[in-house]
Write a protein that holds these residues in place. Structure first.
Motif, PDB file in Angstrom:
ATOM      1  N   PRO A   8     -23.904  12.996   1.843  1.00  0.00           N
ATOM      2  CA  PRO A   8     -22.567  12.418   1.942  1.00  0.00           C
ATOM      3  C   PRO A   8     -21.496  13.410   1.507  1.00  0.00           C
ATOM      4  CG  PRO A   8     -23.603  11.691  -0.087  1.00  0.00           C
ATOM      5  CD  PRO A   8     -24.648  12.487   0.672  1.00  0.00           C
ATOM      6  N   ASP A   9     -20.260  13.125   1.878  1.00  0.00           N
ATOM      7  CA  ASP A   9     -19.129  13.917   1.404  1.00  0.00           C
ATOM      8  C   ASP A   9     -18.724  13.485  -0.001  1.00  0.00           C
ATOM      9  OD1 ASP A   9     -18.552  15.411   3.913  1.00  0.00           O
ATOM     10  OD2 ASP A   9     -18.207  13.380   4.679  1.00  0.00           O
ATOM     11  N   MET A  10     -18.874  12.178  -0.267  1.00  0.00           N
ATOM     12  CA  MET A  10     -18.549  11.620  -1.567  1.00  0.00           C
ATOM     13  C   MET A  10     -19.589  10.551  -1.883  1.00  0.00           C
ATOM     14  SD  MET A  10     -14.427  11.286  -0.862  1.00  0.00           S
ATOM     15  CE  MET A  10     -13.935  10.754  -2.489  1.00  0.00           C
ATOM     16  N   LEU A  11     -19.724  10.220  -3.155  1.00  0.00           N
ATOM     17  CA  LEU A  11     -20.712   9.230  -3.577  1.00  0.00           C
ATOM     18  C   LEU A  11     -20.194   8.511  -4.808  1.00  0.00           C
ATOM     19  CD1 LEU A  11     -24.547   9.653  -3.766  1.00  0.00           C
ATOM     20  CD2 LEU A  11     -23.324   8.832  -5.792  1.00  0.00           C
TER      21      LEU A  11
ATOM     22  N   ARG B  65      -7.899   9.157   1.913  1.00  0.00           N
ATOM     23  CA  ARG B  65      -6.656   9.059   2.709  1.00  0.00           C
ATOM     24  C   ARG B  65      -5.708  10.205   2.376  1.00  0.00           C
ATOM     25  NH1 ARG B  65      -7.183   3.205   1.694  1.00  0.00           N
ATOM     26  NH2 ARG B  65      -5.977   3.573  -0.205  1.00  0.00           N
ATOM     27  N   HIS B  66      -5.704  10.596   1.121  1.00  0.00           N
ATOM     28  CA  HIS B  66      -4.809  11.653   0.655  1.00  0.00           C
ATOM     29  C   HIS B  66      -5.102  12.981   1.365  1.00  0.00           C
ATOM     30  CE1 HIS B  66      -2.478  14.133  -2.103  1.00  0.00           C
ATOM     31  NE2 HIS B  66      -3.568  14.822  -2.424  1.00  0.00           N
ATOM     32  N   ILE B  67      -6.373  13.336   1.465  1.00  0.00           N
ATOM     33  CA  ILE B  67      -6.682  14.662   2.016  1.00  0.00           C
ATOM     34  C   ILE B  67      -6.843  14.664   3.532  1.00  0.00           C
ATOM     35  CG2 ILE B  67      -7.703  15.448  -0.144  1.00  0.00           C
ATOM     36  CD1 ILE B  67     -10.462  15.073   1.056  1.00  0.00           C
ATOM     37  N   THR B  68      -7.083  13.502   4.131  1.00  0.00           N
ATOM     38  CA  THR B  68      -7.193  13.464   5.602  1.00  0.00           C
ATOM     39  C   THR B  68      -5.893  13.078   6.279  1.00  0.00           C
ATOM     40  OG1 THR B  68      -7.881  11.134   5.646  1.00  0.00           O
ATOM     41  CG2 THR B  68      -9.635  12.801   5.438  1.00  0.00           C
TER      42      THR B  68
ATOM     43  N   GLY C 102     -18.479  11.281  -6.928  1.00  0.00           N
ATOM     44  CA  GLY C 102     -18.733  12.701  -6.765  1.00  0.00           C
ATOM     45  C   GLY C 102     -18.259  13.227  -5.426  1.00  0.00           C
ATOM     46  N   PHE C 103     -18.147  14.568  -5.344  1.00  0.00           N
ATOM     47  CA  PHE C 103     -17.572  15.231  -4.166  1.00  0.00           C
ATOM     48  C   PHE C 103     -18.386  16.445  -3.774  1.00  0.00           C
ATOM     49  CE2 PHE C 103     -14.443  13.896  -7.310  1.00  0.00           C
ATOM     50  CZ  PHE C 103     -13.731  12.916  -6.628  1.00  0.00           C
ATOM     51  N   SER C 104     -18.442  16.695  -2.488  1.00  0.00           N
ATOM     52  CA  SER C 104     -19.022  17.946  -2.001  1.00  0.00           C
ATOM     53  C   SER C 104     -18.068  19.096  -2.334  1.00  0.00           C
ATOM     54  CB  SER C 104     -19.224  17.866  -0.495  1.00  0.00           C
ATOM     55  OG  SER C 104     -17.963  17.820   0.169  1.00  0.00           O
ATOM     56  N   GLU C 105     -18.578  20.301  -2.191  1.00  0.00           N
ATOM     57  CA  GLU C 105     -17.747  21.488  -2.427  1.00  0.00           C
ATOM     58  C   GLU C 105     -16.524  21.474  -1.507  1.00  0.00           C
ATOM     59  OE1 GLU C 105     -16.860  24.635  -4.564  1.00  0.00           O
ATOM     60  OE2 GLU C 105     -19.033  24.378  -4.548  1.00  0.00           O
ATOM     61  N   GLU C 106     -16.730  21.122  -0.237  1.00  0.00           N
ATOM     62  CA  GLU C 106     -15.625  21.121   0.727  1.00  0.00           C
ATOM     63  C   GLU C 106     -14.559  20.110   0.354  1.00  0.00           C
ATOM     64  OE1 GLU C 106     -14.757  20.262   5.470  1.00  0.00           O
ATOM     65  OE2 GLU C 106     -16.811  20.224   4.716  1.00  0.00           O
ATOM     66  N   VAL C 107     -14.979  18.900  -0.033  1.00  0.00           N
ATOM     67  CA  VAL C 107     -13.997  17.878  -0.413  1.00  0.00           C
ATOM     68  C   VAL C 107     -13.247  18.300  -1.673  1.00  0.00           C
ATOM     69  CG1 VAL C 107     -13.730  15.502  -1.244  1.00  0.00           C
ATOM     70  CG2 VAL C 107     -15.188  15.988   0.725  1.00  0.00           C
TER      71      VAL C 107
ATOM     72  N   ASP D 207     -12.598  21.286  -2.643  1.00  0.00           N
ATOM     73  CA  ASP D 207     -11.646  22.335  -2.256  1.00  0.00           C
ATOM     74  C   ASP D 207     -10.388  21.731  -1.634  1.00  0.00           C
ATOM     75  OD1 ASP D 207     -13.254  24.364  -3.176  1.00  0.00           O
ATOM     76  OD2 ASP D 207     -14.107  24.845  -1.210  1.00  0.00           O
ATOM     77  N   ARG D 208     -10.562  20.651  -0.858  1.00  0.00           N
ATOM     78  CA  ARG D 208      -9.409  20.016  -0.196  1.00  0.00           C
ATOM     79  C   ARG D 208      -8.536  19.255  -1.201  1.00  0.00           C
ATOM     80  NH1 ARG D 208     -11.739  16.970   5.050  1.00  0.00           N
ATOM     81  NH2 ARG D 208      -9.492  16.643   5.458  1.00  0.00           N
ATOM     82  N   ILE D 209      -9.134  18.798  -2.286  1.00  0.00           N
ATOM     83  CA  ILE D 209      -8.373  18.062  -3.308  1.00  0.00           C
ATOM     84  C   ILE D 209      -7.601  19.011  -4.209  1.00  0.00           C
ATOM     85  CG2 ILE D 209      -8.572  16.581  -5.351  1.00  0.00           C
ATOM     86  CD1 ILE D 209     -11.030  15.285  -4.004  1.00  0.00           C
TER      87      ILE D 209
END
Length: 448
Positions: A273-276, A146-149, A292-297, A299-301
């Motif tokens: 997935p984007d997160m796990l 919710r924070h990044i979207t 866990g997070f993808s590289e893109e996620v 970067d957004r955090i």
């Protein structure tokens, strides 16, 4: 085919047998009532099939012994928390060594580096954070999504379960979303935070995501907490495509689907997935979890949480990432939850399922067996459910209780929430065959 009157009579007989053969557990239970609500330290423990829970004295591998001296084959394995087996030899030395040298400092240890690298290798996501439970890992993931979207809603599937996460306690009744039955003291009606659709329904999923107001989908890649429900062919591809198209993050909860292999369902089937999130078994019973997070996620955090507010943002915790948790995860991932272990355990789960299917076929019962990796279970319906609503409609609490109690009185522990069995690396073929024998006898006791 099964008379309810006969079922109730047999259940009363098994309850009487249970109380007669567990006097020490009963005495401890009565004593516990003085200090614990309903006589148990955690309220779920009231749901065991007997009049009270058996009290454990010790456990090793796929077995445990209660205070009355009864030895059990454990197919519950702490509802996945001990999928490694109790006190697994590969993990205990590292855990004990860490206890001797301090368990929590609110500082990292070198084990944390090894664990992060191994998680990235297994699940394909480069960045990780640590929590104490899978519930916390899911809760923190929803906050970050919710924070990044900057979006209001999350989406879950009907009758999913992701720990005690407020947003996930929502189901459909007659197609109308509402708070799940039994939801205790919700701080807000989940219809204000969450959308809910049936698993395997692509049209409903597309409609729910179309407005662009869903931050994330939180899902098991195969449902497990209302019974094993496999995704239809192409469904997970559609889920991934729709979430990407609508800018919605996809979070897979692998806490139970870790049974599919060393990288869970994600690793076994190459999901992206984007997160796990995953917890329970990865610490061999020591409380821990990761997200866990993808590289893109990632970067957004980065850069969105100030240093001054980093400890008051609603994620993390004093004991999260403690030295003992990290040592437990390292020892477990390195020595216990290995490819070799799954290569051994999954065929035993196939044997378990085949044994139950043989009895069902022999007796002409309208029941089914489902399996995912080293996890198997049987259901009192004639066709596999495609979603949580269908699975929930098949629940027979009284029959569940009888089957569990009959097995318990003959030295077999099944998971109390449904008819699920896990195979650990210490489970033997003869243990599986013992279950088949007892399952056959329990069925025969109910049939005219």
């Amino acid at each position: 085919m099964i008379s309810r009157e006969r079922l109730q009579q047999r259940l009363a007989e098994e309850l009487h047998l249970f109380e007669e053969t567990h006097p020490k557990s009963k005495a401890l239970f009565e004593r516990a009532k003085a200090n614990y609500i309903d006589g148990v330290p955690m309220n779920w423990m009231v749901k065991w099939a007997g009049s009270f829970p058996v009290f454990v004295e010790s456990g090793s591998g796929a077995y445990f012994t209660d205070v009355d001296g009864h030895r059990y084959i454990d197919f519950c394995l702490g509802d996945t928390g001990s999928m490694t087996g109790h006190a697994p030899e590969g993990a205990v030395p590292g855990i004990v060594e860490r206890v001797r040298n301090g368990v929590t400092f609110m500082l990292p240890t070198e084990d944390a580096i090894w664990v992060g690298e191994e998680l990235a290798r297994r699940f394909g996501l480069p960045y990780w954070q640590v929590a104490i439970s899978a519930t916390d890992a899911n809760r923190f993931s929803l906050r970050l999504a919710r924070h990044i979207t900057k979006r209001k809603y999350v989406l879950v599937f009907n009758y999913s379960y992701h720990g005690t996460v407020d947003e996930a306690f929502i189901t459909l009744r007659g197609g109308v979303p509402g708070s799940r039955s039994g939801n205790i003291g919700p701080q807000v009606d989940p219809v204000h935070t969450t959308k809910v659709v049936e698993f395997n329904d692509i049209d409903a999923l597309e409609k729910a995501l179309a407005p662009g107001d869903v931050a994330c989908v939180l899902a098991e890649p195969a449902m497990t907490n209302i019974g094993i429900i496999h995704p239809d062919p192409g469904y997970l591809d559609a889920l991934r495509e729709l979430t990407r198209r609508t800018g919605t993050l996809l979070i897979y909860d692998e806490t139970h689907t870790m049974c599919a292999g060393p990288g869970g369902y994600t690793g076994a089937y190459g999901l992206k997935p984007d997160m796990l999130t995953v917890g329970k078994a990865i610490g061999a019973g020591i409380p821990t979890a990761v997200y866990g997070f993808s590289e893109e996620v990632a970067d957004r955090i980065r850069g969105t949480i100030s240093l001054e507010d980093s400890d008051t943002g609603g994620i993390g915790g004093t004991l999260a990432g403690n030295a003992l948790s990290m040592a437990a995860m390292r020892s477990t991932l390195e020595n216990v939850l290995t490819q070799e272990a799954f290569d051994r355990n999954i065929p035993l789960a196939e044997r378990f399922a085949a044994g139950v299917e043989e009895v069902i076929s022999e007796k002409g019962l309208p029941w089914i067996v489902k399996r995912l990796g080293c996890r198997s279970e049987y259901w009192f319906r004639s066709t596999p459910p495609r979603n949580g609503g269908e699975a929930a409609a098949a629940v027979d609490f009284e029959l569940d209780r009888y089957m569990h109690l009959y097995a318990l009185n003959r030295g077999i522990l099944m998971t109390p929430f449904h008819n699920m069995a896990l195979i650990s690396s210490q489970t033997k073929a003869e243990d599986v065959d013992t279950h088949t024998k007892v399952f056959r006898e329990s069925v025969e006791s109910l049939l005219d």
